[in-house]
Design an enzyme around this catalytic site. Sequence first.
Site, PDB file in Angstrom:
ATOM      1  N   CYS A   2       0.946  35.655  48.590  1.00 23.71           N
ATOM      2  CA  CYS A   2       0.234  36.641  49.396  1.00 23.71           C
ATOM      3  C   CYS A   2      -0.269  35.963  50.663  1.00 23.71           C
ATOM      4  CB  CYS A   2      -0.970  37.187  48.631  1.00 23.71           C
ATOM      5  SG  CYS A   2      -0.526  37.856  47.023  1.00 23.71           S
ATOM      6  N   ARG A  27       4.636  36.850  53.968  1.00 24.87           N
ATOM      7  CA  ARG A  27       4.245  36.309  52.670  1.00 24.87           C
ATOM      8  C   ARG A  27       4.087  37.390  51.605  1.00 24.87           C
ATOM      9  NH1 ARG A  27       2.247  31.219  52.721  1.00 24.87           N
ATOM     10  NH2 ARG A  27       1.056  31.670  50.847  1.00 24.87           N
ATOM     11  N   TRP A  74       1.702  40.460  47.668  1.00 30.45           N
ATOM     12  CA  TRP A  74       3.008  40.462  47.010  1.00 30.45           C
ATOM     13  C   TRP A  74       2.664  40.471  45.518  1.00 30.45           C
ATOM     14  CZ3 TRP A  74       6.183  37.070  44.058  1.00 30.45           C
ATOM     15  CH2 TRP A  74       7.532  37.457  44.037  1.00 30.45           C
ATOM     16  N   ASN A 100      -4.759  34.537  46.338  1.00 31.63           N
ATOM     17  CA  ASN A 100      -3.316  34.302  46.306  1.00 31.63           C
ATOM     18  C   ASN A 100      -3.080  33.399  45.100  1.00 31.63           C
ATOM     19  OD1 ASN A 100      -0.626  33.739  46.876  1.00 31.63           O
ATOM     20  ND2 ASN A 100      -1.134  32.130  48.343  1.00 31.63           N
ATOM     21  N   GLY A 101      -2.178  33.791  44.199  1.00 28.39           N
ATOM     22  CA  GLY A 101      -1.902  32.967  43.021  1.00 28.39           C
ATOM     23  C   GLY A 101      -2.081  33.760  41.742  1.00 28.39           C
ATOM     24  N   GLU A 481      29.921  31.601  45.229  1.00 26.40           N
ATOM     25  CA  GLU A 481      28.656  31.724  45.961  1.00 26.40           C
ATOM     26  C   GLU A 481      28.688  30.853  47.225  1.00 26.40           C
ATOM     27  OE1 GLU A 481      26.332  33.626  46.197  1.00 26.40           O
ATOM     28  OE2 GLU A 481      24.679  32.526  47.113  1.00 26.40           O
ATOM     29  N   LYS A 485      28.236  32.230  51.087  1.00 28.90           N
ATOM     30  CA  LYS A 485      27.223  31.704  52.022  1.00 28.90           C
ATOM     31  C   LYS A 485      27.865  31.327  53.343  1.00 28.90           C
ATOM     32  CE  LYS A 485      24.302  32.805  50.663  1.00 28.90           C
ATOM     33  NZ  LYS A 485      23.864  33.386  49.452  1.00 28.90           N
ATOM     34  N   GLU A 488      28.929  34.502  55.421  1.00 34.22           N
ATOM     35  CA  GLU A 488      27.912  35.350  56.045  1.00 34.22           C
ATOM     36  C   GLU A 488      27.119  34.645  57.137  1.00 34.22           C
ATOM     37  OE1 GLU A 488      24.739  35.320  52.290  1.00 34.22           O
ATOM     38  OE2 GLU A 488      24.866  37.086  53.548  1.00 34.22           O
ATOM     39  N   HIS A 504      49.344  29.219  42.020  1.00 37.91           N
ATOM     40  CA  HIS A 504      50.009  30.507  41.809  1.00 37.91           C
ATOM     41  C   HIS A 504      50.070  31.326  43.096  1.00 37.91           C
ATOM     42  CE1 HIS A 504      50.291  29.711  37.567  1.00 37.91           C
ATOM     43  NE2 HIS A 504      49.021  29.340  37.580  1.00 37.91           N
ATOM     44  N   LYS A 603      19.116  42.736  54.939  1.00 38.61           N
ATOM     45  CA  LYS A 603      18.547  42.059  53.765  1.00 38.61           C
ATOM     46  C   LYS A 603      18.624  42.946  52.538  1.00 38.61           C
ATOM     47  CE  LYS A 603      16.553  38.741  51.584  1.00 38.61           C
ATOM     48  NZ  LYS A 603      17.496  37.684  51.148  1.00 38.61           N
TER      49      LYS A 603
HETATM   50  C1  AGP Z   1      23.409  37.225  49.826  1.00 37.41           C
HETATM   51  O1  AGP Z   1      23.334  36.120  50.622  1.00 37.41           O
HETATM   52  C2  AGP Z   1      23.629  38.494  50.439  1.00 37.41           C
HETATM   53  N1  AGP Z   1      22.931  38.712  51.597  1.00 37.41           N
HETATM   54  C3  AGP Z   1      23.922  39.690  49.552  1.00 37.41           C
HETATM   55  O2  AGP Z   1      25.126  39.403  48.935  1.00 37.41           O
HETATM   56  C4  AGP Z   1      22.910  40.116  48.465  1.00 37.41           C
HETATM   57  O3  AGP Z   1      22.858  39.166  47.454  1.00 37.41           O
HETATM   58  C5  AGP Z   1      23.314  41.492  47.915  1.00 37.41           C
HETATM   59  O4  AGP Z   1      23.267  42.431  48.951  1.00 37.41           O
HETATM   60  C6  AGP Z   1      22.461  41.944  46.760  1.00 37.41           C
HETATM   61  O5  AGP Z   1      21.129  42.068  47.128  1.00 37.41           O
HETATM   62  P1  AGP Z   1      19.999  42.221  46.039  1.00 37.41           P
HETATM   63  O6  AGP Z   1      19.963  40.952  45.247  1.00 37.41           O
HETATM   64  O7  AGP Z   1      18.749  42.441  46.830  1.00 37.41           O
HETATM   65  O8  AGP Z   1      20.360  43.395  45.179  1.00 37.41           O
END
Ligand code: AGP
Length: 608
Positions: A2, A27, A74, A100-101, A481, A485, A488, A504, A603
Site C-alpha cells: 500500500c 503501490r 492494495w 502497510n503490511g 515464457e 518475453k 513483447e 521435425h 496490462k
Molecule cells: C505477459 O507478459 C503478458 N503481458 C500477457 O501474456 C498476460 O500474462 C496475459 O494477458 C494474462 O494476463 P492475466 O495474468 O492478468 O490474466
Amino acid sequence: MCGIVGYVGEKEASDFLIEGLRRLEYRGYDSAGIAVYDQGKIQIEKKMGRLANLEKVLETHPLHGKIGIGHTRWATHGGPSDVNAHPHGDCHNHFVVVHNGIIENYMEIKKELLEKGHIFKSETDTEVVAHLAEELDDGDFLSTVRKVIARITGSYTLVFMDAAQPDTIICTKKDNPLIIGLGQGENFIASDIPAVISHTRRIYILNDGEMAVVRKTGVSVYDGEGLPVSKKIHEVTWSAEAAEKGGYPHFMLKEIYEQPKAVRDTVNIHIGQDSQIVFDTLNWNKSDLMGMDNILITACGTAYHAGLVAKHYIEQFARIPVEVDIASEYRYRRPLTTERTLAVVISQSGETIDTLAALKEARRLGARSIAVTNSIGSSIAREADRVIYTLAGPEIAVASTKAYTTQLVALLMLALYMGQLKGTVTNEQVQDVVKALQTLPEKIEKILENSQYIAGLADHLTKVKDVFYIGRSIDYAIAMEGALKLKEISYIHAEAYAGGELKHGTLALIVPETPVIAVATQDDVKSKMYSNIQEVRARNAEVIGIGFDDDRELEKYVTETIRIPRVSGFIAPILSVIPMQLLAYYTGVKRGNDVDKPRNLAKSVTVE
Ligand code: AGP
C-alpha cells in the site's frame, strides 16, 4: 503493498496528502483515504476505487487542517470497499492509523478487544491497531504506540494520529518501507520517495523498529527501547520520475528485482506448523480430492505458461491428470469438463476477460474452481469457488515477471498440498521442497547480481530477426515464457520448441544468424538436450545455454553460458526464467523500445 503519506506543517494537509497518494498509486489502487485534524477532531474521508473517487468526495466534503495522514490500498485482509479503506479509527476516532503490511496476530487481539466492548467497522487487520491504542492509552502518545507495537506481530509500516496531540504524528516500521521528508517548518511521511520529492530532497530512511515523532518543528527518532537515535540525512539525487520507479529506469526492471521478496512472501503464507504446506482458503480434505477425475488449467499468455509448468507439478506430486488450455480456446471446443473436474484459472490481474469467460464456462459445466490471482476482489477472484492469492504486489509493467514466478511458487505448493492430502508424496519430499523454496530468494538475488553479464549478451540479440528457444520437459514450458518475453518487449520474432521437435521441420530455419537460447536444467533429459544443442551448433547457430553453475558439460556445447544456482528440477524453472526476463528487458531497452508499455499491448486485457 500500500502507499502511505503524512503531513504536518503550515499548509493545507490534504493538498500534500492527495498529491503524495497520486505519486504512490502504483503501490495500490483499490481504495484511498485521508484523515485530517479539522475543527477539534480527526476527520476521515475514504472511498473504494481509484484516488479520483476520493478526490470527488473531497470536493463536497473538504477536510481543512494542517496535519493529516493518507493511504492508497492494495487489499490483503478484507476486500476492497469504502469501509475497509484506510485510515482506520478506534471507537471514537481518538487514535487513527494507516498501515502497510500484515498484522499476523490480529484475530487474537480483535477477539480480546471485542470482549472488552470495542466496536469494529471493517474486516481489516489494521483496525485492531487503532482499537489497541485506545485500549492501551496512557496519555503519552509515544508510550502508547510502543505498547501497541509490543503486542503486534507481522510486518508493517504504521502511522498514527492522536486527537489529544493534534500537532504530532508517530510512525514506525518493520519489513516495510518508510521515509520522512524534512522540510522548512513542515515535515512529510511517505512509503516511498516519489511522494515527497517535489517538496524536499532531504530524507530520513527509517530502520525496522525505529519510531519517529514528527512535528512541524522537527522530527525525533527513537529505537525500540525508546532511546533517541541520531539519523543520517540522505540527499535524494534522483529525478521525480526515476524516484517513482525506486531509482530503476523502468517498472519492468524494478519488478524483476522485486522477485526475491515476492517469492518469499508467497512461500511464507503457505508454510504452516512443522513446515507443512497449508492453504487455508481451500478448506479441503482427502475426500474432496478423491472426488476429482481430472484438473483443467486455463489461462492466457504468461499465466498460461505457468499452467504448463503446473501440469508437471500436479501430475508428479498429486497424480491427477491435468489438461492445460488457452482460455480463449477452451470454451469454443465443447470441452469434456464435468462435476468431477477441478478448474484452476490463473490470472495476474484477475480481470482477463478470456480467462473469466473460461472460468464461467467450466463452472456452468459443473466443475469446482480455484482462481490463482494477484488481485484481491478481482472479477476472477469473485467468480471462483476458492481463491489462492500470489503476493507479488502491484505489477505495473505490461510484461509479467514477478507475477509469473509467484504463480509458479503457489502452483508448486498447491501440487504438494494436494499430494500431502492424497498421500501421494512423502513428508520428506514436502520438507525438501519447502526447504528449497525458503532459500530461493537468495538464489534469485545471485542471478540478479549477474545482470550486467546478461545485459552484455543482449548485444547479440539486438540486430537479429529471429530467436529460437529450446528446452525439454519443464524447460520447454519455460522456453515458451522466455520467447513470449522477448517478443513483447523487443519486437523480435521468437519461437519456443521442444528440443526433440526441432528436427521435425524447424531445423530448416536454423542458420548462423539465428541465435538459440537453450534451457538445460532437467537432469532426466540432460543428455538428450545436449544432443539437440549439438544439432543446432552443427548449423553454426550461436547458442546461449542456461544451466546449473556446477554443470561443466553444458559449456562444451554452447557459445555462451548463463549459470543459475543448482536446485531440483521442479524449482529450476523459477530460477531459469529470470535470465530470460533480463535478456528480453535489455534487448528491448537496447532497441530503444518502451519496455514498460510495449506497442499494441495492455496490462489487463478486458476484451475478447
Ligand atoms: C505477459 O507478459 C503478458 N503481458 C500477457 O501474456 C498476460 O500474462 C496475459 O494477458 C494474462 O494476463 P492475466 O495474468 O492478468 O490474466
